[in-house]
Enzyme design. Structure first.
Site, mmCIF file in Angstrom:
data_model
loop_
_atom_site.group_PDB
_atom_site.id
_atom_site.type_symbol
_atom_site.label_atom_id
_atom_site.label_comp_id
_atom_site.label_asym_id
_atom_site.label_seq_id
_atom_site.Cartn_x
_atom_site.Cartn_y
_atom_site.Cartn_z
ATOM 1 N N HIS A 139 0.853 -1.189 0.000
ATOM 2 C CA HIS A 139 0.000 0.000 0.000
ATOM 3 C C HIS A 139 0.891 1.241 0.000
ATOM 4 O O HIS A 139 2.071 1.173 0.361
ATOM 5 C CB HIS A 139 -0.916 -0.009 1.219
ATOM 6 C CG HIS A 139 -2.035 -0.996 1.102
ATOM 7 N ND1 HIS A 139 -2.689 -1.501 2.193
ATOM 8 C CD2 HIS A 139 -2.612 -1.572 0.014
ATOM 9 C CE1 HIS A 139 -3.633 -2.342 1.784
ATOM 10 N NE2 HIS A 139 -3.593 -2.406 0.471
ATOM 11 N N GLY B 124 -3.580 -2.198 -7.649
ATOM 12 C CA GLY B 124 -4.474 -2.914 -6.735
ATOM 13 C C GLY B 124 -5.935 -2.521 -6.840
ATOM 14 O O GLY B 124 -6.804 -3.372 -7.059
ATOM 15 N N ASP C 226 -4.966 -6.753 -7.299
ATOM 16 C CA ASP C 226 -5.031 -7.721 -6.194
ATOM 17 C C ASP C 226 -5.796 -8.965 -6.622
ATOM 18 O O ASP C 226 -5.420 -10.094 -6.293
ATOM 19 C CB ASP C 226 -5.706 -7.102 -4.965
ATOM 20 C CG ASP C 226 -4.924 -5.940 -4.386
ATOM 21 O OD1 ASP C 226 -3.683 -5.977 -4.432
ATOM 22 O OD2 ASP C 226 -5.563 -4.994 -3.893
ATOM 23 N N ASP D 33 -1.257 -1.570 4.836
ATOM 24 C CA ASP D 33 -1.339 -0.500 5.830
ATOM 25 C C ASP D 33 -2.519 -0.737 6.768
ATOM 26 O O ASP D 33 -3.667 -0.569 6.363
ATOM 27 C CB ASP D 33 -1.477 0.841 5.113
ATOM 28 C CG ASP D 33 -1.420 2.025 6.045
ATOM 29 O OD1 ASP D 33 -1.427 1.830 7.274
ATOM 30 O OD2 ASP D 33 -1.366 3.161 5.539
ATOM 31 N N HIS E 56 -10.332 -0.593 -1.890
ATOM 32 C CA HIS E 56 -10.451 -1.971 -2.377
ATOM 33 C C HIS E 56 -10.180 -2.975 -1.251
ATOM 34 O O HIS E 56 -9.638 -4.056 -1.482
ATOM 35 C CB HIS E 56 -9.501 -2.183 -3.557
ATOM 36 C CG HIS E 56 -8.050 -1.987 -3.221
ATOM 37 N ND1 HIS E 56 -7.549 -0.803 -2.763
ATOM 38 C CD2 HIS E 56 -7.010 -2.844 -3.267
ATOM 39 C CE1 HIS E 56 -6.256 -0.943 -2.540
ATOM 40 N NE2 HIS E 56 -5.904 -2.173 -2.835
ATOM 41 N N ASP F 93 -10.974 -6.540 -1.912
ATOM 42 C CA ASP F 93 -10.020 -7.227 -2.784
ATOM 43 C C ASP F 93 -8.798 -7.681 -1.991
ATOM 44 O O ASP F 93 -8.270 -8.774 -2.209
ATOM 45 C CB ASP F 93 -9.570 -6.317 -3.928
ATOM 46 C CG ASP F 93 -10.711 -5.874 -4.818
ATOM 47 O OD1 ASP F 93 -11.736 -6.573 -4.867
ATOM 48 O OD2 ASP F 93 -10.589 -4.809 -5.458
ATOM 49 N N ARG G 278 -7.107 -14.102 1.779
ATOM 50 C CA ARG G 278 -7.864 -15.336 1.980
ATOM 51 C C ARG G 278 -7.334 -16.444 1.071
ATOM 52 O O ARG G 278 -7.140 -17.586 1.504
ATOM 53 C CB ARG G 278 -9.349 -15.098 1.705
ATOM 54 C CG ARG G 278 -10.210 -16.341 1.829
ATOM 55 C CD ARG G 278 -11.665 -16.071 1.402
ATOM 56 N NE ARG G 278 -12.370 -17.318 1.260
ATOM 57 C CZ ARG G 278 -12.331 -18.113 0.191
ATOM 58 N NH1 ARG G 278 -11.622 -17.776 -0.866
ATOM 59 N NH2 ARG G 278 -13.007 -19.242 0.159
#
Length: 157
Positions: free
Chosen positions: A12, A72, A77, A97, A104, A107, A113
């Site tokens: 980020h 991203g 992402d 961050d 997003h 995302d 995950r």
């Protein structure tokens, strides 16, 4: 997982400086692997590694371009997540961050995950990234345990 890894690097905005410092300190190791990154981060990382490789050209370092996805928030992402699900990413280094909401965020959560779902070694901060890169598995062979999803994919609906 082979000796040459496909490493995704993401940061980020407030974490890009820290990621670049990590890349700079570890360019000799990272330059031996294939790097994939989201758009802006990829451009910065590629520039950093290219400069270091040029400085050490006489030492046999070879420059490999960074495979850059979209930014991203523009789908990068999700592109990395798809690569994880296809078995094309071996390691994820994602300096995110925790103090700044992202447009997003869903995302980002999906990417993290998938990294957990597919058992991808993941570093979300500098300390963890240093532990990962200093592991003997980072440059050696490693057999990642894969989850058997057959009970899910073959379930009766």
């Amino acid at each position: 997982m082979s000796k040459v890894k496909n490493i995704a690097v993401v940061a980020h905005d407030n974490c890009k400086k820290e990621l670049l410092d990590f890349v700079d300190c570890n360019h000799n190791i990272l330059s031996r692997h294939n790097l994939v990154a989201t758009g802006t981060t990829g451009g910065l990382v590629e520039k950093m590694i290219m400069e270091r490789v040029e400085q050490k050209a006489d030492e046999g370092y070879e420059f490999k371009p960074v495979n850059r996805m979209k930014s991203g928030p523009l789908g990068g992402d999700q592109q990395l997540g798809a690569m994880i699900s296809e078995g094309k990413i071996d390691v994820l280094i994602f300096f995110w961050d925790p103090m700044q909401p992202q447009p997003h965020d869903v995302d980002v959560k999906a990417l993290l995950r998938l990294a957990v779902l597919y058992n991808i070694p993941t570093a979300s901060n500098r300390s963890t990234a240093e532990f990962l890169i200093s592991s003997p598995f980072f440059e050696g062979e490693f057999q990642r345990k894969e989850t058997d999803f057959s009970s899910y994919t073959q379930r009766k609906l």
